[in-house]
Design a protein around this motif. Structure first.
Motif, mmCIF file in Angstrom:
data_model
loop_
_atom_site.group_PDB
_atom_site.id
_atom_site.type_symbol
_atom_site.label_atom_id
_atom_site.label_comp_id
_atom_site.label_asym_id
_atom_site.label_seq_id
_atom_site.Cartn_x
_atom_site.Cartn_y
_atom_site.Cartn_z
ATOM 1 N N LEU A 4 63.245 65.320 -55.409
ATOM 2 C CA LEU A 4 64.173 66.010 -56.300
ATOM 3 C C LEU A 4 65.238 66.808 -55.548
ATOM 4 O O LEU A 4 66.311 67.066 -56.091
ATOM 5 C CB LEU A 4 63.408 66.912 -57.269
ATOM 6 N N SER A 5 64.976 67.150 -54.307
ATOM 7 C CA SER A 5 65.986 67.880 -53.532
ATOM 8 C C SER A 5 67.216 67.006 -53.253
ATOM 9 O O SER A 5 68.299 67.515 -52.986
ATOM 10 C CB SER A 5 65.402 68.406 -52.222
ATOM 11 N N GLU A 6 67.074 65.697 -53.344
ATOM 12 C CA GLU A 6 68.216 64.780 -53.143
ATOM 13 C C GLU A 6 69.272 64.948 -54.227
ATOM 14 O O GLU A 6 70.428 64.553 -54.041
ATOM 15 C CB GLU A 6 67.718 63.327 -53.124
ATOM 16 N N LEU A 7 68.894 65.523 -55.367
ATOM 17 C CA LEU A 7 69.849 65.732 -56.458
ATOM 18 C C LEU A 7 70.985 66.675 -56.050
ATOM 19 O O LEU A 7 72.076 66.617 -56.609
ATOM 20 C CB LEU A 7 69.142 66.290 -57.694
ATOM 21 N N GLU A 8 70.737 67.509 -55.056
ATOM 22 C CA GLU A 8 71.756 68.462 -54.590
ATOM 23 C C GLU A 8 72.964 67.758 -53.998
ATOM 24 O O GLU A 8 74.057 68.323 -53.943
ATOM 25 C CB GLU A 8 71.137 69.425 -53.576
ATOM 26 N N LYS A 9 72.810 66.511 -53.547
ATOM 27 C CA LYS A 9 73.904 65.747 -52.948
ATOM 28 C C LYS A 9 74.856 65.174 -53.996
ATOM 29 O O LYS A 9 75.939 64.714 -53.668
ATOM 30 C CB LYS A 9 73.345 64.595 -52.103
ATOM 31 N N ILE A 10 74.445 65.172 -55.247
ATOM 32 C CA ILE A 10 75.231 64.555 -56.314
ATOM 33 C C ILE A 10 76.186 65.569 -56.919
ATOM 34 O O ILE A 10 75.808 66.690 -57.218
ATOM 35 C CB ILE A 10 74.310 63.981 -57.405
ATOM 36 N N MET A 56 84.954 71.947 -69.478
ATOM 37 C CA MET A 56 84.708 70.555 -69.104
ATOM 38 C C MET A 56 83.397 70.109 -69.753
ATOM 39 O O MET A 56 82.378 70.772 -69.629
ATOM 40 C CB MET A 56 84.625 70.444 -67.583
ATOM 41 N N ASN A 57 83.442 68.982 -70.418
ATOM 42 C CA ASN A 57 82.272 68.452 -71.106
ATOM 43 C C ASN A 57 81.607 67.400 -70.210
ATOM 44 O O ASN A 57 82.177 66.337 -69.952
ATOM 45 C CB ASN A 57 82.684 67.849 -72.449
ATOM 46 N N THR A 58 80.411 67.706 -69.745
ATOM 47 C CA THR A 58 79.664 66.803 -68.866
ATOM 48 C C THR A 58 78.360 66.429 -69.541
ATOM 49 O O THR A 58 77.667 67.292 -70.084
ATOM 50 C CB THR A 58 79.357 67.492 -67.515
ATOM 51 N N ILE A 59 78.038 65.125 -69.484
ATOM 52 C CA ILE A 59 76.761 64.673 -70.030
ATOM 53 C C ILE A 59 76.020 63.815 -69.015
ATOM 54 O O ILE A 59 76.617 63.221 -68.112
ATOM 55 C CB ILE A 59 76.910 63.904 -71.371
ATOM 56 N N VAL A 60 74.716 63.780 -69.176
ATOM 57 C CA VAL A 60 73.828 62.982 -68.339
ATOM 58 C C VAL A 60 73.170 61.946 -69.244
ATOM 59 O O VAL A 60 72.735 62.271 -70.342
ATOM 60 C CB VAL A 60 72.748 63.863 -67.665
ATOM 61 N N ILE A 61 73.119 60.709 -68.758
ATOM 62 C CA ILE A 61 72.480 59.615 -69.488
ATOM 63 C C ILE A 61 71.489 58.964 -68.542
ATOM 64 O O ILE A 61 71.746 58.866 -67.337
ATOM 65 C CB ILE A 61 73.523 58.563 -69.929
ATOM 66 N N ALA A 65 67.012 62.460 -63.960
ATOM 67 C CA ALA A 65 68.067 62.826 -64.911
ATOM 68 C C ALA A 65 67.763 64.152 -65.606
ATOM 69 O O ALA A 65 68.648 65.010 -65.728
ATOM 70 C CB ALA A 65 68.253 61.711 -65.942
ATOM 71 N N LYS A 66 66.535 64.312 -66.065
ATOM 72 C CA LYS A 66 66.167 65.553 -66.755
ATOM 73 C C LYS A 66 66.246 66.756 -65.826
ATOM 74 O O LYS A 66 66.696 67.837 -66.225
ATOM 75 C CB LYS A 66 64.786 65.429 -67.378
ATOM 76 N N THR A 67 65.825 66.583 -64.591
ATOM 77 C CA THR A 67 65.894 67.671 -63.615
ATOM 78 C C THR A 67 67.349 68.020 -63.314
ATOM 79 O O THR A 67 67.729 69.200 -63.298
ATOM 80 C CB THR A 67 65.144 67.295 -62.323
ATOM 81 N N PHE A 68 68.174 66.996 -63.108
ATOM 82 C CA PHE A 68 69.595 67.194 -62.815
ATOM 83 C C PHE A 68 70.292 67.904 -63.984
ATOM 84 O O PHE A 68 71.031 68.865 -63.786
ATOM 85 C CB PHE A 68 70.250 65.838 -62.529
ATOM 86 N N ALA A 69 70.040 67.430 -65.202
ATOM 87 C CA ALA A 69 70.657 68.026 -66.392
ATOM 88 C C ALA A 69 70.220 69.483 -66.563
ATOM 89 O O ALA A 69 71.045 70.356 -66.845
ATOM 90 C CB ALA A 69 70.303 67.209 -67.631
ATOM 91 N N LYS A 70 68.933 69.739 -66.381
ATOM 92 C CA LYS A 70 68.409 71.112 -66.530
ATOM 93 C C LYS A 70 69.012 72.039 -65.474
ATOM 94 O O LYS A 70 69.456 73.146 -65.800
ATOM 95 C CB LYS A 70 66.888 71.093 -66.406
ATOM 96 N N ASN A 71 69.039 71.588 -64.224
ATOM 97 C CA ASN A 71 69.572 72.412 -63.136
ATOM 98 C C ASN A 71 71.040 72.771 -63.339
ATOM 99 O O ASN A 71 71.498 73.825 -62.905
ATOM 100 C CB ASN A 71 69.404 71.707 -61.790
ATOM 101 N N ASN A 72 71.788 71.859 -63.989
ATOM 102 C CA ASN A 72 73.227 72.061 -64.164
ATOM 103 C C ASN A 72 73.620 72.443 -65.585
ATOM 104 O O ASN A 72 74.801 72.581 -65.881
ATOM 105 C CB ASN A 72 73.975 70.792 -63.742
ATOM 106 N N LYS A 73 72.604 72.576 -66.455
ATOM 107 C CA LYS A 73 72.834 72.922 -67.863
ATOM 108 C C LYS A 73 73.757 71.920 -68.559
ATOM 109 O O LYS A 73 74.675 72.294 -69.301
ATOM 110 C CB LYS A 73 73.362 74.347 -67.988
ATOM 111 N N TYR A 74 73.499 70.620 -68.314
ATOM 112 C CA TYR A 74 74.252 69.545 -68.954
ATOM 113 C C TYR A 74 73.444 68.977 -70.108
ATOM 114 O O TYR A 74 72.213 68.949 -70.072
ATOM 115 C CB TYR A 74 74.541 68.403 -67.975
ATOM 116 N N GLN A 75 74.157 68.476 -71.090
ATOM 117 C CA GLN A 75 73.520 67.777 -72.199
ATOM 118 C C GLN A 75 72.999 66.435 -71.690
ATOM 119 O O GLN A 75 73.638 65.785 -70.855
ATOM 120 C CB GLN A 75 74.566 67.559 -73.296
#
Length: 168
Positions: free
Chosen positions: A161-167, A1-6, A18-28
């Motif tokens: 940043l802990s709120e990112l866990e809900k997404i 599955m190809n997932t990206i963050v913008i 966005a950068k924290t979310f992408a890094k935590n999930n290894k998304y581009q």
């Protein structure tokens, strides 16, 4: 599955989330202006972090021009509005729904640093703060309290940043 963050940001809160979310999930990750239609066409899942200004998430019109209908889209608005300020949050959600009715939606609180603002923005905040100070504390929205703090103290930081866990 190809997932990206913008992300689209003016003062940096959306970028940090966005950068924290992408890094935590290894998304581009891409800045909104830098992502191509071709890159978006390859994505199965798109997370869009956008700052809120005047009740609207910035960059949605540009995203709509580039995005094909194949991707699942999650829009994360970032602003001073608190989740308990339901009326303000509903305005933001409504603006998102007009552009992307099928998108999932989340809201995160950002920060405001008075030094980063231009003169018109400072004047608007000062007017909002002055009006807000006339209200009894129990009638103030969280965004009004945050604006007062930014005007009086120079900044307000509601980033969690802990709120990112809900997404997701």
């Amino acid at each position: 599955m190809n997932t990206i963050v913008i992300y689209a940001t003016k003062k940096g809160s959306s970028e940090l989330y966005a950068k924290t979310f992408a890094k935590n999930n290894k998304y581009q990750i891409f800045k909104q202006e830098q992502v191509s239609s071709e890159e978006l066409a390859k994505a199965d899942e798109v997370y869009y972090f956008g700052s809120v200004y005047a009740g609207k998430v910035i960059g949605l019109e540009e995203l709509k021009k580039k995005l094909s209908g194949n991707s699942h889209l999650t829009i994360i608005s970032v602003g001073l509005t608190a989740v308990k300020d339901q009326e303000k949050l509903a305005e933001i959600r409504e603006g998102v729904s007009k552009e992307f009715p099928q998108a999932s939606f989340y809201h995160l609180r950002g920060r405001l640093i008075k030094q980063q603002l231009n003169m018109p923005e400072k004047i608007i905040l000062k007017m909002i703060s002055k009006s807000s100070k006339k209200k009894p504390i129990q009638e103030k929205l969280e965004i009004e309290k945050a604006i007062e703090q930014a005007v009086d103290e120079g900044s307000v930081d509601c980033i969690d940043l802990s709120e990112l866990e809900k997404i997701g």
